[in-house]
Design an enzyme around this catalytic site. Structure first.
Site, mmCIF file in Angstrom:
data_model
loop_
_atom_site.group_PDB
_atom_site.id
_atom_site.type_symbol
_atom_site.label_atom_id
_atom_site.label_comp_id
_atom_site.label_asym_id
_atom_site.label_seq_id
_atom_site.Cartn_x
_atom_site.Cartn_y
_atom_site.Cartn_z
ATOM 1 N N ASP A 255 0.986 -1.205 0.300
ATOM 2 C CA ASP A 255 -0.151 -0.002 -0.067
ATOM 3 C C ASP A 255 0.866 1.225 -0.115
ATOM 4 O OD1 ASP A 255 -2.107 1.952 0.014
ATOM 5 O OD2 ASP A 255 -3.175 0.873 1.726
HETATM 6 C C1 BGC Z 1 -5.114 3.365 0.158
HETATM 7 C C2 BGC Z 1 -5.103 2.534 -1.226
HETATM 8 C C3 BGC Z 1 -4.865 3.137 -2.324
HETATM 9 C C4 BGC Z 1 -3.599 3.872 -2.314
HETATM 10 C C5 BGC Z 1 -3.353 4.549 -3.596
HETATM 11 C C6 BGC Z 1 -3.947 4.186 -0.020
HETATM 12 O O1 BGC Z 1 -3.699 5.214 1.185
HETATM 13 O O2 BGC Z 1 -4.990 2.690 1.414
HETATM 14 O O3 BGC Z 1 -6.280 1.611 -1.181
HETATM 15 O O4 BGC Z 1 -5.073 2.148 -3.486
HETATM 16 O O5 BGC Z 1 -3.638 4.900 -1.222
HETATM 17 O O6 BGC Z 1 -4.035 5.843 -3.768
#
Ligand code: BGC
Length: 728
Positions: A255
């Site tokens: 993530d």
């Molecule tokens: C979120 C993810 C997301 C990623 C990219 C993160 O903060 O938890 O779900 O895909 O950001 O935007």
């Protein structure tokens, strides 16, 4: 010349699955054998907010990711979350995933994946960051709206076809957030204490199904910790279980910012590091991404012999596999096509759940002359907001516009009735394209609403949550189970003069409805995306007969649920100041708690009404005892006057067990479409796996001999027929 040859071989290889003499694997060997250490390091970390490098010398393209999961997010700047201000990056906004889960329709999940995948392909993305399938452990979790409910069987069996549909476009799913990322409070650091039985029975199965049945090509490691180790550094979750026990050959993408140090990520099983808050974002220098944990710091440790090259090769191999699997290979996508809007509308209508319909007040009659629509959510855009899943939709039809279009001859009057205040800006784009301001104080808003309802043929109140911070939004849980902005009082006041009030709830998570007994109808309408108003009015008018069923329980009060203590939720700080959350309820999550403990609920899991009625016949088992598998069949008849669909649910009960088990567990579902008077037989086949529990001590699934029951019903609380069988 060599470069061209390799690329040609690559292209030939693309599209083949990973089998014995898989050409992709041969190509990976070939490429890997020619890569320098620097080239290997370059492919395993980000080069921008959403992309990572290929191997230009060998003709291996870059990898581009994008959120996900219910539409393709607009482009951000190379190095920041801010909007790139492009004009060619709108999309169709599909219903958020709770709505899809509420359809209980696998074919629709496949269609959803296909459809959104075509948009991702058009936008040249290799990876769409979704679907999200964390378990709805508490109604307060800010991201429940992005997930598929409280039951691992339902979530997994809806995610798998979504993944297949998406990947049929050569766009990878990135199933998220693996694992136990079930709250937003302290999500970046909280350590989840969960026992193995709950982990294997509740929190992992949906991921396993998405990986094994759906064939997902990538997975996102979540922010939180498990066993006091960040998931991105966690060999148990990533290496032992995901890549080991499940035999998965895909790539783990961290993530955004979930990697915290080099050795942990290198040894823990993360293959591709994205979005860390290293120099990549803060300094914006040309070499910023070299400072990522899996960039130069990793190279240094490899050269010093502190970390083994074989782990690097495994990561590179997985990333190359992901790149090769996701080449367009001649496929072309589409953006905002008529078909995509039709798909969006269909998903919306199938997911809407009719929760109450006193005296058959719905569907609304076509001859209605005066319709009063109340509530801010009738006009409020819902596609921007919620954080990373926020979209720049080409269009969004509001509930009010949809109702106006469905009743062209009626007078449709709108009153806001309550005001939620200034909107929170979205990530990278804001709300400036619409004016949501309001001058009137709350008392005047209510007064105007009460004045408007007089003489109306129908009064609809469209309220709920709104993707503001703390109201169905990433990064912040809800603070209360109640509806915000004084809605309870407003609804009660309106229902007092109009007991025929129809309440339409917009949310992606359960909410308290103390007014449920005082209104005539309740409709759960989720976040429906671009076609919101059309999908909603299709159901309100009866153009489409509702067939959605709840993917999670609506408790009466939050305190009725299994999370009773602070340590269970939101967690407590240990002596070192680290946040810890304890899943002391074990496997008793959602209906497994309410149903087993006989706690009355507002609306049970699997529940939803139709404009017709269904009669369930007697379920028959194919045998008295299960051998490898056993089948159950049951005739279902549409006994009403309109065509409709019923979601027939199979629950299994272990009559006598040596361990504590839930009263029943979902092990099958089928959606059956029936004309009035028509009967169809629904069949379920299960194996012994459907009878087993996870024995943590032996670390294996155990099905104990003895009597079991197959319970077939219209919800977990509405079992219509049952049959016993034995495991010898
Ligand atoms: C979120 C993810 C997301 C990623 C990219 C993160 O903060 O938890 O779900 O895909 O950001 O935007």
């Amino acid at each position: 010349m060599k470069k061209i040859l390799v690329f040609a071989c690559l292209m030939l290889a693309i599209g083949c699955s990973h089998q014995e003499s898989d050409p992709i694997e041969t190509e990976i060997d070939e490429i890997l054998s020619q890569m320098t250490l620097d080239e290997k390091i370059a492919v395993i970390h980000a080069q921008s907010k959403f992309s990572s490098r290929g191997v230009p010398r060998l003709g291996v393209p870059e990898l581009w990711c994008m959120d996900g999961p219910h539409g393709v997010r607009p482009e951000t700047l190379w190095d920041a979350w801010a909007s790139a201000q492009q004009t060619n990056d709108s999309c169709t906004a599909y219903p958020a995933l709770t709505c899809l889960a509420a359809s209980w329709d696998r074919d629709l999940a496949k269609l959803y994946g296909q459809s959104v995948g075509e948009e991702a392909l058009y936008r040249r993305k290799n990876v769409l960051l979704g679907p999200g399938i964390d378990i709805a452990r508490t109604p307060l979790c800010g991201r429940n709206f992005e997930y598929m409910g409280e039951d691992p069987y339902l979530a997994g069996h809806m995610a798998a076809p979504y993944v297949q549909g998406l990947q049929s476009n050569n766009v990878a799913a990135c199933v998220k957030h693996y694992a136990v990322n079930d709250q937003e409070f302290q999500r970046l650091t909280i350590n989840v204490n969960v026992d193995d039985r709950a982990l294997y029975e509740i929190y992992l199965p949906a991921f396993k199904t998405a990986v094994q049945e759906g064939g997902a090509w990538s997975i996102m490691s979540s922010y939180n910790k498990y066993q006091n180790k960040f998931v991105s550094h966690n060999p148990r979750l990533l290496k032992e279980i995901l890549k080991g026990e499940w035999g998965w050959d895909g790539a783990v993408i961290s993530d955004w910012g979930a990697v915290h140090e080099t050795v942990g990520a290198a040894e823990g099983g993360t293959d591709l590091e994205f979005g860390s808050y290293t120099d990549g974002e803060s300094r914006n220098t040309p070499a910023a991404y070299d400072h990522y944990f899996l960039a130069q710091p990793y190279k240094e440790k490899l050269l010093a012999g502190e970390l083994p090259m074989k782990d690097l090769d495994d990561k590179v191999r997985r990333v190359l596999r992901l790149i090769l699997r996701t080449q367009p290979n001649g496929k072309k996508g589409y953006l905002c096509s008529d078909q995509h809007y039709a798909d969006c509308r269909k998903i919306g209508t199938e997911g809407i759940v009719l929760l109450k319909n006193k005296d058959g007040i719905l569907p609304m009659k076509a001859k209605a002359k005066r319709i009063v629509v109340l509530g801010e959510n009738a006009i409020r855009p819902m596609i921007v907001g919620g954080s990373s899943s926020s979209l720049k939709a080409q269009r969004e039809i509001s509930p009010l516009d949809g109702i106006r279009a469905a009743f062209p001859d009626a007078e449709v009057v709108y009153e806001r009735a309550y005001y939620s205040g200034e909107p929170t800006p979205g990530r990278g784009y804001n709300y400036s394209f619409y004016d949501i301001s309001e001058e009137r104080p709350a008392a005047k808003l209510l007064e105007d609403a009460l004045a408007a309802v007089e003489g109306a043929d129908y009064v609809l109140f469209i309220g709920g949550l709104n993707k503001q911070k703390g109201q169905d939004c990433e990064g912040r849980d809800r603070e209360s189970y109640d509806l915000p902005y004084g809605q309870n009082e407003v609804i009660e006041a309106i229902a007092a003069v109009r007991p025929d009030l129809i309440y339409i709830n917009i949310s992606g998570t359960p909410v308290a409805m103390p007014f449920a007994g005082d209104v005539a109808a309740i409709v759960q309408a989720w976040y429906l995306g671009s076609e919101t108003g059309n999908a909603l009015s299709d159901v309100l008018t009866g153009k489409v007969n509702p067939s959605g069923k709840l993917p999670f329980t609506f408790p009466i009060a939050l305190e009725d649920g299994p999370l009773k203590t602070e340590r269970q939720y939101p967690g407590i700080q240990d002596e070192d100041g680290n946040w810890q959350v304890y899943y002391d309820e074990g496997i008793y999550v959602g209906y497994r708690w309410y149903d087993t403990r006989q706690v009355p609920v507002l609306f049970p899991f699997g529940y939803g009404l139709s404009y017709t009625t269904f009669k369930y016949g007697q379920v028959k088992a194919s045998a008295k005892a299960i051998k490898d598998d056993i089948s159950f069949s049951i005739p279902i008849t549409n006994t009403g006057k309109v065509a409709g669909a019923e979601v027939v649910q199979l629950y299994i009960q272990d009559v006598k067990s040596s361990v504590d088990r839930p009263l029943k567990e979902l092990k099958g579902f089928e959606k059956v479409w029936l004309q009035p008077g028509e009967t169809k037989t629904v069949r379920f086949t299960i194996g012994k796996d459907a009878l087993s529990f996870f024995d943590a001590e032996r670390h294996e699934w155990v099905a104990e001999p003895g009597e079991f029951k197959a319970l077939i019903g219209a919800s977990v609380a509405d079992i219509r027929s049952e049959v016993s069988f034995e495991l010898k």
